[in-house]
Design an enzyme around this catalytic site. Sequence first.
Site, PDB file in Angstrom:
ATOM      1  CE1 TYR A   1      49.323  39.758  29.743  1.00 14.80           C
ATOM      2  CE2 TYR A   1      48.439  38.149  28.202  1.00 14.80           C
ATOM      3  CZ  TYR A   1      48.668  38.561  29.493  1.00 14.80           C
ATOM      4  OH  TYR A   1      48.244  37.787  30.551  1.00 14.80           O
TER       5      TYR A   1
ATOM      6  CD  GLU B   1      34.696  42.491  34.316  1.00 11.88           C
ATOM      7  OE1 GLU B   1      35.140  42.776  33.187  1.00 11.88           O
ATOM      8  OE2 GLU B   1      35.219  42.897  35.372  1.00 11.88           O
TER       9      GLU B   1
ATOM     10  CB  CYS C   1      45.538  42.805  35.643  1.00 13.01           C
ATOM     11  SG  CYS C   1      45.232  42.178  37.297  1.00 13.01           S
ATOM     12  CG  HIS C   2      39.712  40.537  35.459  1.00 10.56           C
ATOM     13  ND1 HIS C   2      39.772  41.627  36.308  1.00 10.56           N
ATOM     14  CD2 HIS C   2      38.510  40.592  34.846  1.00 10.56           C
ATOM     15  CE1 HIS C   2      38.639  42.303  36.213  1.00 10.56           C
ATOM     16  NE2 HIS C   2      37.859  41.708  35.323  1.00 10.56           N
TER      17      HIS C   2
ATOM     18  CG  ASN D   1      47.200  45.568  39.022  1.00 10.69           C
ATOM     19  OD1 ASN D   1      47.319  46.556  39.736  1.00 10.69           O
ATOM     20  ND2 ASN D   1      46.086  45.307  38.367  1.00 10.69           N
TER      21      ASN D   1
END
Length: 189
Positions: A121, A181, A151-152, A144
């Site tokens: 962040y 991912e 945003c993850h 979002n």
Amino acid sequence: MTNPETPTRAVAWTVADTAVGPLLLAATEKGLVHVVFRADEATTGAALERLASRLGATPEHLPGGPAGDRLREAVTQVDAYFRGDLREFTLELDWSLSAGFNRRVLRELAGGVPFGSVVGYQDLANRVGEPGAARAVGVAMGSNPLPVVPCHRVLESDGGIGGFGGGLRMLDIKRSLLAREGVLPEPLF
């Protein structure tokens, strides 16, 4: 009553079944405008009402025209992502539902944090020139409207997973996307 000098805006929507549950996808002629996780009937209905109010148009389920074309492309790319065939979305996005600081943060995230990587962040706040705004970055992530903007991939500075739009009940989705991912191990069960 619609003002004849104000062009009406076409909004197309559908719900796609994915590995993390149903996703509501909505698009305008400009591009994908909104994505909502856990899109059961009640969630979809409420989201479509808010979308109609904010965009000034009644969303239509899978219409033709430019909005429908944008929507079909979004569904194709979301399906490819969850099959493991797509690492980067190349969708046109309609940023109408975000503005100011939130939009700046989301655009930086979209272009600056690729598949399989994460950012803190605070780092994201620094990247947009607002070093004291780490908490505000968290607020931007939580609101979002386009979670194809990843945003993850935003984590706490100590490596903690942090939050996810929709609160604690959505953390399983964040974990699942990070595992997909390769950032986290796949859950054992």
